[in-house]
Motif scaffolding. Structure first.
Motif, PDB file in Angstrom:
ATOM      1  N   ARG A 103       1.439   6.811  -6.902  1.00  9.18           N
ATOM      2  CA  ARG A 103       0.745   7.949  -6.826  1.00  9.18           C
ATOM      3  C   ARG A 103       1.436   9.447  -6.770  1.00  9.18           C
ATOM      4  O   ARG A 103       0.964  10.351  -7.598  1.00  9.18           O
ATOM      5  N   ARG A 117       2.079   1.703  -3.456  1.00 12.42           N
ATOM      6  CA  ARG A 117       1.315   2.234  -4.096  1.00 12.42           C
ATOM      7  C   ARG A 117       1.156   3.844  -4.168  1.00 12.42           C
ATOM      8  O   ARG A 117       0.914   4.670  -4.848  1.00 12.42           O
ATOM      9  N   GLU A 118       1.235   4.417  -2.784  1.00 12.01           N
ATOM     10  CA  GLU A 118       1.262   5.696  -2.558  1.00 12.01           C
ATOM     11  C   GLU A 118       2.447   6.390  -3.067  1.00 12.01           C
ATOM     12  O   GLU A 118       2.426   7.458  -3.681  1.00 12.01           O
ATOM     13  N   ALA A 129       0.879  -1.185   0.063  1.00 12.48           N
ATOM     14  CA  ALA A 129       0.004  -0.228  -0.064  1.00 12.48           C
ATOM     15  C   ALA A 129       0.808   1.291   0.030  1.00 12.48           C
ATOM     16  O   ALA A 129       0.659   2.157  -0.698  1.00 12.48           O
ATOM     17  N   LEU A 143      -6.188   2.310   0.568  1.00 10.39           N
ATOM     18  CA  LEU A 143      -5.002   1.886   1.059  1.00 10.39           C
ATOM     19  C   LEU A 143      -5.259   1.023   2.155  1.00 10.39           C
ATOM     20  O   LEU A 143      -4.451   0.004   2.414  1.00 10.39           O
ATOM     21  N   ASN A 167      -9.071   7.663  -0.947  1.00 12.50           N
ATOM     22  CA  ASN A 167      -7.704   6.996  -1.279  1.00 12.50           C
ATOM     23  C   ASN A 167      -7.146   6.477   0.209  1.00 12.50           C
ATOM     24  O   ASN A 167      -6.418   5.091   0.182  1.00 12.50           O
TER      25      ASN A 167
END
Length: 382
Positions: free
Chosen positions: A199, A195-196, A192, A273, A269
């Motif tokens: 982003r 992924r941040e 997670a 997450l 978001n």
């Protein structure tokens, strides 16, 4: 940007933390019980001080083995403890006439056998056979009733030993499964966080990629106009300069988590997450958030989300939104004192500078991050 520890190291630390908790739980729940049962058997069965010393030696060996088993390090003491408790059982049968002298051997055997890398079944059969064979040897030196001797020295000791060992095999698998599940959960949390980061990279690309493309077009246009229309070319250059300056500002704001954010988008978001990391999320909306406060509150939510995923073993997170504030509470705090959270420290300066308050508290295994603008002074937040 802040440097973080490798994901594998973080996962390993969380797994070891979970195992440490299980160890403390075992020690608190079972060590006193084992010691009490052992002391009771010594007190009721020992008839001389010599009996007390021998039986106590077996109990101590069992307790030492249990402590090392809880620490996942029984291999160092398994053999000495087995030898001691086996000798106590032998003396208990042939010399002391005490049928409960097998207590220490049954404990050590049940802890050691499941830890063997192979031949565990043979080890269980061998240990049970030894207990039964030593007990049966009592028949060679006594004229007591055969059935009574078999029950007291063979059936009961061998049966109890076999049951204890049989119980420890699923117990061993249970703790292994707990560790695996914890490792999987932490890997999800690390994913997670990754992924941040992706982003963030996407946001950076959106800012600079678009700008560079526009700058390229305007430079091409200015080159064509520099002789035919100098004033238009100068205007294009001024626009390029302003665009580059604005891009530098946006890049700095993004790097320091100061870019304008949409609170609703950040809330969605954060939920995604947390759910990806296996964390339950509850969102309470007490009122619609003030538009001026929403940006800074969104930054607080984003930073807090990252901190929870990186620094906590959270099972649940509660997010409460009010007209001019946000509160995020999570469990699973790992450390006795709050970790150094530089991102929140930077945000606190901005929140306070805009008339708000940022609160960070830790209590009873829970961590609270709350931001509020009690006087509504957030109009200048950018």
């Amino acid at each position: 940007m802040r440097l973080t520890r490798p994901a594998s190291r973080t996962v390993s630390e969380h797994t070891e933390t979970t195992r440490g908790r299980l160890r403390r739980l075992n020690l608190v729940m079972f060590l006193p019980l084992l010691a009490a049962v052992g002391a009771l058997l010594v007190a009721t069965d020992a008839r001389t001080w010599w009996h007390v010393m021998v039986l106590s030696l077996g109990v101590v060996a069992a307790l030492v083995a249990f402590v090392r088993w809880a620490a996942r390090d029984i291999s160092r003491v398994a053999l000495p403890c087995l030898i001691i408790t086996a000798a106590v059982w032998l003396l208990g049968v042939l010399v002391m006439d005490i049928g409960t002298a097998f207590y220490g051997l049954s404990i050590v055997g049940s802890l050691a056998a499941p830890q063997l890398p192979r031949h565990r079944g043979a080890a269980v059969l061998g240990l049970t056979a030894y207990v039964a064979a030593v007990g049966a040897a009592r028949l060679l030196i006594t004229q007591e009733d055969v059935s009574g001797v078999l029950i007291e020295y063979v059936i009961v000791p061998a049966g109890v030993t076999a049951v204890l060992i049989g119980f420890m095999f699923p117990n061993q698998r249970f703790y292994g499964l707990v560790a695996e599940l914890e490792e999987a959960r932490q890997r999800e949390a690390e994913l997670a966080v990754i992924r941040e980061r992706v982003r963030f990279a996407s946001d950076l690309h959106d800012i600079q990629g678009h700008t560079l493309h526009v700058v390229k077009l305007k430079i091409t246009l200015a080159q064509k106009l520099v002789h035919s229309d100098p004033e238009r070319a100068e205007q294009e250059l001024r626009e390029i300069h302003a665009l580059v300056s604005d891009t530098i500002t946006q890049t700095k704001e993004l790097a320091y988590a100061q870019r304008r954010l949409n609170l609703s988008a950040e809330l969605e978001n954060a939920k995604n997450l947390f759910e990806a990391a296996g964390i339950r999320v509850r969102v309470d909306r007490e009122a619609e958030v003030d538009a001026h406060a929403g940006e800074l509150l969104g930054q607080v939510l984003r930073e807090t989300t990252t901190n929870i995923l990186r620094h906590a073993q959270a099972n649940q997170v509660r997010i409460t939104l009010s007209e001019s504030g946000i509160a995020i509470v999570n469990d699973g705090v790992l450390e006795a004192s709050p970790p150094e959270l530089r991102g929140l420290a930077t945000l606190k300066e901005r929140v306070v500078g805009n008339g708000g308050e940022l609160t960070v508290e830790q209590e009873d295994g829970r961590f609270l991050t709350a931001a509020a603008f009690p006087h509504g002074r957030s109009e200048d937040a950018r």
